[in-house]
Write an enzyme that holds these catalytic residues in place. Structure first.
Site, PDB file in Angstrom:
ATOM      1  N   CYS A   8       7.238  24.138  26.234  1.00 18.51           N
ATOM      2  CA  CYS A   8       7.523  23.502  27.521  1.00 18.51           C
ATOM      3  C   CYS A   8       7.129  24.405  28.682  1.00 18.51           C
ATOM      4  O   CYS A   8       6.807  25.577  28.506  1.00 18.51           O
ATOM      5  CB  CYS A   8       9.008  23.153  27.615  1.00 18.51           C
ATOM      6  SG  CYS A   8       9.527  21.825  26.520  1.00 18.51           S
ATOM      7  N   HIS A  39      11.171  22.076  32.715  1.00 21.16           N
ATOM      8  CA  HIS A  39      12.620  22.237  32.849  1.00 21.16           C
ATOM      9  C   HIS A  39      12.965  23.604  33.438  1.00 21.16           C
ATOM     10  O   HIS A  39      12.094  24.444  33.685  1.00 21.16           O
ATOM     11  CB  HIS A  39      13.321  22.029  31.510  1.00 21.16           C
ATOM     12  CG  HIS A  39      12.860  22.942  30.405  1.00 21.16           C
ATOM     13  ND1 HIS A  39      13.105  24.298  30.400  1.00 21.16           N
ATOM     14  CD2 HIS A  39      12.179  22.674  29.255  1.00 21.16           C
ATOM     15  CE1 HIS A  39      12.603  24.837  29.304  1.00 21.16           C
ATOM     16  NE2 HIS A  39      12.028  23.873  28.588  1.00 21.16           N
TER      17      HIS A  39
END
Length: 230
Positions: free
Chosen positions: A205, A187
């Site tokens: 992440c 992301h």
């Protein structure tokens, strides 16, 4: 005879209640990351025959250290927007290089600088360890994200992740109370400075600049292979 029939009905109802309650409990534990989802159970337990976890067996050719390939070019221009075959797109993420590289037919096309979880070195074993998982994954969904521009959701934990998780439990590296974790993806970022300064700010992440994740979003799809190595 009637009493015997009633006893059989009671036993059948009791068994049904136990089966339903056990199933609901198992599904809840699986949702929370404490139990393997039923479709993956045979593979995790190796009842279908264990495959190698492919650790050390990298399927993408690596670029020279510190190289950011085609950093000043748009990936759409490089691939030619009219001829992009998304089925041939794959991604290699190198934690030690802070680099994400897009490949077309296993040939490197373009690289992007990225950062990771607060612990950027070790492989993820459980929820909350702030590590980015290593191994081969696939994008299971992708969508716009209010805070991070786009979110490319990986299929962590897969069967290899579960095996590592249980191996760590049996080896005493993590507690039996720990869950495997979930919702790992690629992301954007609240600030480009975090990427420029190699600040590992996520919980596990992979984060890149918003303009870069917007660009990446155009060439990937559900099922795109993502390989993460040290």
């Amino acid at each position: 005879m009637k009493k015997k029939s009633n006893n059989l009905k009671i036993k059948f109802l009791s068994l049904t209640v136990i089966i339903v309650a056990t199933s609901v409990l198992y599904l809840q534990l699986a949702r929370l990351g404490y139990a393997v989802p039923l479709p993956d159970l045979l593979d995790v337990l190796c009842l279908n025959g264990c495959e190698d976890e492919t650790s050390g067996n990298i399927s993408h050719p690596r670029l020279p250290s510190n190289q950011i390939l085609n950093g000043n070019k748009q990936i759409i221009e490089i691939l030619n927007a009219q001829k992009i075959d998304k089925n041939k797109i794959s991604i290699l993420i190198e934690k030690s290089e802070y680099r994400l590289t897009v490949y077309h037919d296993k040939k490197p096309v373009k690289s992007y600088p990225v950062v990771f979880g607060n612990n950027p070195v070790d492989d993820k074993l459980k929820e909350g360890d702030k590590r980015t998982p290593e191994g081969k994954f696939k994008i299971k969904d992708l969508y716009p994200h209010a805070a991070w521009s786009k979110f490319l959701w990986l299929d962590y934990p897969n069967k290899y992740s579960w095996r590592k998780h249980f191996k760590a439990k049996f080896g005493g590296k993590i507690s039996w109370n720990d869950s495997v974790g979930s919702e790992i993806g690629i992301h954007g970022t609240p600030s480009d400075d975090l990427i420029d300064n190699k600040s590992n700010w996520t919980l596990g992440c992979i984060s890149l600049k918003n303009k870069d994740v917007d660009e990446l979003y155009q060439v990937v799809q559900q099922g795109t292979e993502v390989e993460i190595i040290q």
